[in-house]
Scaffold this motif. Structure first.
Motif, PDB file in Angstrom:
ATOM      1  N   SER A 183       0.766  -1.337  -0.025  1.00  0.00           N
ATOM      2  CA  SER A 183       0.014   0.095   0.004  1.00  0.00           C
ATOM      3  C   SER A 183       0.946   1.169   0.053  1.00  0.00           C
ATOM      4  N   SER A 184       1.393   1.475   0.907  1.00  0.00           N
ATOM      5  CA  SER A 184       2.283   2.957   1.113  1.00  0.00           C
ATOM      6  C   SER A 184       3.499   2.765   0.175  1.00  0.00           C
ATOM      7  N   GLY A 185       3.922   1.585   0.065  1.00  0.00           N
ATOM      8  CA  GLY A 185       5.317   1.592  -0.804  1.00  0.00           C
ATOM      9  C   GLY A 185       4.905   1.818  -2.395  1.00  0.00           C
ATOM     10  N   ILE A 186       3.620   2.090  -2.770  1.00  0.00           N
ATOM     11  CA  ILE A 186       3.311   2.571  -4.132  1.00  0.00           C
ATOM     12  C   ILE A 186       2.651   3.835  -4.034  1.00  0.00           C
ATOM     13  N   GLU A 187       2.778   4.406  -3.061  1.00  0.00           N
ATOM     14  CA  GLU A 187       2.292   5.929  -3.131  1.00  0.00           C
ATOM     15  C   GLU A 187       3.165   6.873  -3.564  1.00  0.00           C
ATOM     16  N   ASP A 188       2.585   8.012  -3.943  1.00  0.00           N
ATOM     17  CA  ASP A 188       3.333   9.032  -4.625  1.00  0.00           C
ATOM     18  C   ASP A 188       4.466   9.851  -3.368  1.00  0.00           C
ATOM     19  N   GLU A 189       3.563   9.962  -2.251  1.00  0.00           N
ATOM     20  CA  GLU A 189       4.399  10.238  -1.289  1.00  0.00           C
ATOM     21  C   GLU A 189       3.941   9.377   0.005  1.00  0.00           C
ATOM     22  N   ARG A 190       4.676   8.749   0.754  1.00  0.00           N
ATOM     23  CA  ARG A 190       4.308   7.658   1.650  1.00  0.00           C
ATOM     24  C   ARG A 190       3.049   8.260   2.639  1.00  0.00           C
ATOM     25  N   GLY A 191       1.940   7.937   2.786  1.00  0.00           N
ATOM     26  CA  GLY A 191       1.032   8.082   3.998  1.00  0.00           C
ATOM     27  C   GLY A 191      -0.079   8.994   3.266  1.00  0.00           C
ATOM     28  N   THR A 192       0.067   9.477   1.782  1.00  0.00           N
ATOM     29  CA  THR A 192      -0.936  10.306   1.286  1.00  0.00           C
ATOM     30  C   THR A 192      -2.068   9.321   0.859  1.00  0.00           C
ATOM     31  N   GLY A 193      -2.065   8.120   0.492  1.00  0.00           N
ATOM     32  CA  GLY A 193      -3.034   7.454   0.035  1.00  0.00           C
ATOM     33  C   GLY A 193      -3.148   7.160  -1.548  1.00  0.00           C
ATOM     34  N   THR A 194      -2.715   8.291  -2.149  1.00  0.00           N
ATOM     35  CA  THR A 194      -2.519   8.450  -3.750  1.00  0.00           C
ATOM     36  C   THR A 194      -1.369   7.657  -4.339  1.00  0.00           C
ATOM     37  N   LYS A 195      -1.740   6.805  -5.355  1.00  0.00           N
ATOM     38  CA  LYS A 195      -0.978   5.954  -5.722  1.00  0.00           C
ATOM     39  C   LYS A 195      -0.169   6.600  -6.886  1.00  0.00           C
ATOM     40  N   ASP A 196       1.373   6.073  -6.997  1.00  0.00           N
ATOM     41  CA  ASP A 196       2.195   6.629  -8.205  1.00  0.00           C
ATOM     42  C   ASP A 196       1.947   5.526  -8.990  1.00  0.00           C
ATOM     43  N   HIS A 197       1.583   5.763 -10.262  1.00  0.00           N
ATOM     44  CA  HIS A 197       1.236   4.695 -11.450  1.00  0.00           C
ATOM     45  C   HIS A 197       2.483   4.023 -11.746  1.00  0.00           C
ATOM     46  N   ALA A 198       3.664   4.757 -11.767  1.00  0.00           N
ATOM     47  CA  ALA A 198       4.771   4.178 -12.380  1.00  0.00           C
ATOM     48  C   ALA A 198       5.519   3.168 -11.448  1.00  0.00           C
ATOM     49  N   LYS A 199       5.284   3.585 -10.100  1.00  0.00           N
ATOM     50  CA  LYS A 199       5.642   2.774  -8.866  1.00  0.00           C
ATOM     51  C   LYS A 199       5.048   1.303  -8.951  1.00  0.00           C
ATOM     52  N   LEU A 200       3.655   1.408  -8.983  1.00  0.00           N
ATOM     53  CA  LEU A 200       2.857   0.098  -8.948  1.00  0.00           C
ATOM     54  C   LEU A 200       2.931  -0.661 -10.059  1.00  0.00           C
ATOM     55  N   GLN A 201       3.345  -0.040 -11.336  1.00  0.00           N
ATOM     56  CA  GLN A 201       3.776  -0.804 -12.388  1.00  0.00           C
ATOM     57  C   GLN A 201       5.004  -1.531 -12.259  1.00  0.00           C
ATOM     58  N   ARG A 202       5.823  -0.895 -11.485  1.00  0.00           N
ATOM     59  CA  ARG A 202       7.329  -1.501 -11.575  1.00  0.00           C
ATOM     60  C   ARG A 202       7.260  -2.633 -10.326  1.00  0.00           C
ATOM     61  N   PHE A 203       6.337  -2.278  -9.314  1.00  0.00           N
ATOM     62  CA  PHE A 203       6.067  -3.240  -8.409  1.00  0.00           C
ATOM     63  C   PHE A 203       5.534  -4.819  -8.828  1.00  0.00           C
ATOM     64  N   VAL A 204       4.694  -4.636  -9.661  1.00  0.00           N
ATOM     65  CA  VAL A 204       4.082  -5.724 -10.295  1.00  0.00           C
ATOM     66  C   VAL A 204       4.842  -6.384 -10.978  1.00  0.00           C
ATOM     67  N   ALA A 205       5.669  -5.621 -12.110  1.00  0.00           N
ATOM     68  CA  ALA A 205       6.891  -6.305 -12.658  1.00  0.00           C
ATOM     69  C   ALA A 205       7.777  -7.018 -12.067  1.00  0.00           C
ATOM     70  N   ARG A 206       8.077  -6.597 -11.159  1.00  0.00           N
ATOM     71  CA  ARG A 206       9.347  -7.123 -10.080  1.00  0.00           C
ATOM     72  C   ARG A 206       8.835  -8.263  -9.623  1.00  0.00           C
ATOM     73  N   VAL A 207       7.676  -8.445  -9.199  1.00  0.00           N
ATOM     74  CA  VAL A 207       7.064  -9.799  -8.606  1.00  0.00           C
ATOM     75  C   VAL A 207       6.981 -10.754  -9.372  1.00  0.00           C
ATOM     76  N   SER A 208       6.570 -10.307 -10.892  1.00  0.00           N
ATOM     77  CA  SER A 208       6.642 -11.385 -11.945  1.00  0.00           C
ATOM     78  C   SER A 208       7.985 -11.749 -12.505  1.00  0.00           C
ATOM     79  N   GLY A 209       9.027 -11.079 -11.940  1.00  0.00           N
ATOM     80  CA  GLY A 209      10.669 -11.163 -12.293  1.00  0.00           C
ATOM     81  C   GLY A 209      11.113 -10.183 -13.381  1.00  0.00           C
ATOM     82  N   GLU A 210      10.360  -9.337 -13.925  1.00  0.00           N
ATOM     83  CA  GLU A 210      10.983  -8.410 -14.861  1.00  0.00           C
ATOM     84  C   GLU A 210      11.914  -7.592 -14.089  1.00  0.00           C
TER      85      GLU A 210
END
Length: 214
Positions: A183-210
């Motif tokens: 949750s907080s690890g993909i926010e634009d600033e930690r604790g805002t609740g607003t997600k950074d789309h580039a971060k969440l894309q990278r997160f999913v990619a890294r889980v899948s091994g990219e």
């Protein structure tokens, strides 16, 4: 394959970005007794859940005072699964008896009663929780202990707590969980609740091994 849950979504654009990135699960937070920008009113949570496509699992994250309150909220929001924090094993068991969707129990990695939770919940989220039992603290915990827990428990375990696009691949390799929850690890600033789309894309990619891209 390690599943990915992107949690604490509050906006349609963030939800759509999570789905487009390939998230297996998406989470919305409602009715929690803590102050957080991620909390939504039940009707708003229901609106976002209704937007989730069938191929993605919608998860309601809540901290009910009673199993009956949790069941009523599940009926109102209509998620595919519910994740509860701050509940005892008995309360989790009572909730599972009240509803038809799977129940995920949020637990602290340092708890001694994880076996009890594993017998009554459909899955566990292993997190770093605060004094009220809430997750989303953004703090990591002992991944080697988490690895032992994952290996010892019969229930599926999602790893949470301080995960980011930069460390999630290492976490998956070390712990070998059923899934990861962020949750907080993909926010634009930690604790805002607003997600950074580039971060969440990278997160999913890294889980899948990219590979991680700049």
């Amino acid at each position: 394959m390690t599943r990915t849950k992107l949690c604490g979504l509050t906006r349609e654009c963030d939800l759509d970005a999570a789905v487009d990135a390939g998230a297996d699960m998406v989470g919305v937070v409602s009715r929690v007794p803590i102050e957080t920008p991620r909390e939504l009113a039940p009707d708003r949570a229901a609106e976002l859940v209704d937007r989730v496509p069938e191929r993605v699992t919608s998860v309601l994250v809540t901290m009910p005072e009673t199993p009956e309150e949790g069941a009523a909220l599940v009926d109102r929001v209509a998620p595919d699964a519910v994740q509860v924090h701050g509940c005892s094993p008995n309360e989790v068991r009572e909730l599972t008896e009240c509803i038809t969707v799977p129940v995920i129990a949020g637990v602290d990695a340092a708890d001694d009663d994880l076996d009890e939770y594993a017998t009554v919940a459909d899955a566990l989220v292993l997190d770093s929780t605060d004094e009220q039992g809430a997750g989303g603290t953004g703090e990591t915990h002992d991944w080697m202990r988490a690895r032992e827990i994952v290996a010892d428990l019969d229930a599926p375990v999602l790893l949470a707590g301080g995960l980011t696009p930069e460390n999630v691949a290492s976490a998956v390799e070390t712990v070998a969980p059923f899934g990861v929850d962020v949750s907080s690890g993909i926010e634009d600033e930690r604790g805002t609740g607003t997600k950074d789309h580039a971060k969440l894309q990278r997160f999913v990619a890294r889980v899948s091994g990219e590979p991680l891209r700049a």
